[in-house]
Design an enzyme around this catalytic site. Structure first.
Site, short mmCIF file in Angstrom:
data_model
loop_
_atom_site.label_atom_id
_atom_site.label_comp_id
_atom_site.label_asym_id
_atom_site.label_seq_id
_atom_site.Cartn_x
_atom_site.Cartn_y
_atom_site.Cartn_z
N LYS A 11 0.83 -1.22 0.00
CA LYS A 11 0.00 0.00 0.00
C LYS A 11 0.86 1.27 0.00
O LYS A 11 2.07 1.22 0.25
CB LYS A 11 -0.94 -0.05 1.20
CG LYS A 11 -1.95 -1.21 1.13
CD LYS A 11 -2.96 -1.15 2.28
CE LYS A 11 -3.98 -2.27 2.17
NZ LYS A 11 -5.01 -2.17 3.25
N TYR A 51 -12.36 -1.60 -3.75
CA TYR A 51 -12.90 -1.75 -2.39
C TYR A 51 -14.42 -1.58 -2.36
O TYR A 51 -14.98 -1.29 -1.30
CB TYR A 51 -12.22 -0.76 -1.45
CG TYR A 51 -10.83 -1.21 -1.02
CD1 TYR A 51 -10.65 -2.32 -0.18
CD2 TYR A 51 -9.69 -0.53 -1.44
CE1 TYR A 51 -9.40 -2.74 0.22
CE2 TYR A 51 -8.42 -0.94 -1.04
CZ TYR A 51 -8.28 -2.04 -0.21
OH TYR A 51 -7.03 -2.45 0.19
N ASN A 114 -2.02 0.14 6.61
CA ASN A 114 -1.53 -1.11 7.20
C ASN A 114 -0.65 -1.92 6.26
O ASN A 114 -0.60 -3.14 6.33
CB ASN A 114 -2.70 -1.92 7.77
CG ASN A 114 -3.73 -2.28 6.73
OD1 ASN A 114 -3.57 -1.97 5.56
ND2 ASN A 114 -4.80 -2.94 7.15
N HIS A 117 -2.22 -5.48 1.46
CA HIS A 117 -3.52 -6.13 1.27
C HIS A 117 -3.28 -7.62 1.09
O HIS A 117 -2.26 -8.02 0.53
CB HIS A 117 -4.21 -5.57 0.02
CG HIS A 117 -5.41 -6.37 -0.41
ND1 HIS A 117 -6.64 -6.20 0.18
CD2 HIS A 117 -5.55 -7.36 -1.34
CE1 HIS A 117 -7.50 -7.04 -0.38
NE2 HIS A 117 -6.87 -7.75 -1.31
N GLU A 128 -9.49 -10.29 -7.77
CA GLU A 128 -8.54 -9.19 -7.54
C GLU A 128 -7.34 -9.31 -8.47
O GLU A 128 -6.84 -8.29 -8.97
CB GLU A 128 -8.12 -9.20 -6.07
CG GLU A 128 -9.29 -8.80 -5.17
CD GLU A 128 -9.03 -9.01 -3.68
OE1 GLU A 128 -9.94 -8.72 -2.88
OE2 GLU A 128 -7.92 -9.47 -3.30
N1 UDP Z 1 -9.72 -0.23 7.09
C1 UDP Z 1 -9.79 1.00 7.75
N2 UDP Z 1 -10.49 1.07 8.94
C2 UDP Z 1 -11.11 0.00 9.48
C3 UDP Z 1 -11.04 -1.24 8.83
C4 UDP Z 1 -10.34 -1.32 7.63
O1 UDP Z 1 -9.24 1.99 7.27
O2 UDP Z 1 -11.71 0.12 10.56
C5 UDP Z 1 -8.99 -0.33 5.82
C6 UDP Z 1 -7.65 -1.03 5.96
O3 UDP Z 1 -6.72 -0.43 5.07
C7 UDP Z 1 -8.00 -2.44 5.56
C8 UDP Z 1 -9.00 -2.18 4.41
O4 UDP Z 1 -9.75 -1.07 4.89
O5 UDP Z 1 -6.87 -3.18 5.13
C9 UDP Z 1 -9.94 -3.32 4.10
O6 UDP Z 1 -10.56 -3.75 5.30
P1 UDP Z 1 -10.72 -5.29 5.64
O7 UDP Z 1 -11.67 -5.39 6.78
O8 UDP Z 1 -11.04 -6.05 4.39
O9 UDP Z 1 -9.27 -5.68 6.19
P2 UDP Z 1 -8.13 -6.59 5.56
O10 UDP Z 1 -8.80 -7.70 4.81
O11 UDP Z 1 -7.28 -5.70 4.68
O12 UDP Z 1 -7.33 -7.09 6.75
MG MG Z 2 -10.23 -7.62 3.33
#
Ligand code: UDP
Ligand code: MG
Length: 135
Positions: A11, A51, A114, A117, A128
């Site tokens: 990212k 997303y 974070n 992905h 994806e």
């Molecule tokens: N995210 C965020 N706030 C939240 C949860 C998720 O900004 O409370 C962002 C974060 O970058 C995350 C992405 O949205 O990686 C997609 O969320 P998901 O729940 O799918 O998490 P992941 O699968 O990436 O662990």
């Molecule tokens: Mg996810």
């Protein structure tokens, strides 16, 4: 795509801070083969599409802004049990909860920024990967 492949992005925060090499090293050390790899930038429209599943979530607009704020690295990875093993390697979404030794524990700055992905299912890994590398 078979169950031995997953999709990842490095990212914008991690690219900005020169962690492409460190993260790819952890991925290769974790037993994954890099099948496809590309550095590119997402427009906000493309980030929003990627997303779209989160469109109703309160963090969606900020997430789209963040993911289009600078270059990313997209990759397809291959390993037995790729989806689940890669989720283990990256760690929890919130780096405060990410286990020691995970990519997010080492490189993530916040729950939003974070670092990486990782696909959450074989079906989404295929969708994806096609989003970036498909015909
Ligand atoms: N995210 C965020 N706030 C939240 C949860 C998720 O900004 O409370 C962002 C974060 O970058 C995350 C992405 O949205 O990686 C997609 O969320 P998901 O729940 O799918 O998490 P992941 O699968 O990436 O662990
Ligand atoms: Mg996810």
């Amino acid at each position: 795509m078979a169950t031995n492949r997953t999709f990842t992005m490095i990212k914008p925060d991690a690219v900005q801070e020169n962690h492409i090499g460190g993260i790819l090293h952890m991925i290769e050390e974790g037993g994954f083969r890099i099948v496809e790899l590309q550095k590119l930038s997402l427009t906000s429209e493309r980030a929003g599409q990627f997303y779209a599943v989160h469109a109703e979530r309160p963090f969606y607009n900020d997430l789209v802004k963040y993911m289009s704020s600078g270059p990313i690295v997209a990759a397809v990875l291959e390993k037995d049990n790729a989806v689940a093993d890669f989720r283990t390697l990256i760690g929890a979404t919130n780096p405060a909860q990410a286990a020691e030794g995970t990519i997010r524990k080492k490189y993530a700055k916040s729950i939003e920024a974070n670092a990486v992905h990782g696909s959450d299912s074989d079906e989404n890994a295929q969708i994806e990967a096609d989003f970036f590398f498909g015909k």
